[in-house]
Design a protein around this motif. Sequence first.
Motif: not given
Length: 141
Positions: A20-30
């Motif tokens: 739901a937010a760009a901050e939710d990408l923290v910790g993820h590998r794209i």
Amino acid sequence: MEFNLEPCADEALPENQRLAAAEDLVGHRITAVIPDCSGPKARGGEMLIVTETGCWLVLRPDDDGDGPYITVAGAHAFSRTDAEALSDFATAGELLAAGLITKAQHDYLRAEEKRQEDDRNALRAAALRAELAKLEGANHA
């Protein structure tokens, strides 16, 4: 001195859900980025970011008059209770090209896309036939 260690909070990353937010990408590998995705819920010009855990984030270019910027698509109306899938925002061909699905999964999703397209076309055809019958009835009256 004696103390007990409490287990750390589970910090596992979510899997297979829309972020739901760009901050939710923290910790993820794209693992994939699909520019200008064109699935049924995409409105054009959107970029789809997909993570290793199968999560995705939809970014949309906007222009508020002060200049262009990028927002998370649906940030205000989006709810985690919405039943959405990655294939709602990218076509089977886009998912295959990005290496996110197998050829067999592509074939299955493409067949579903074709069925939905056929259903939409049948509804449009029925509406046009009804309109034509109405116009012909008015001409004969």
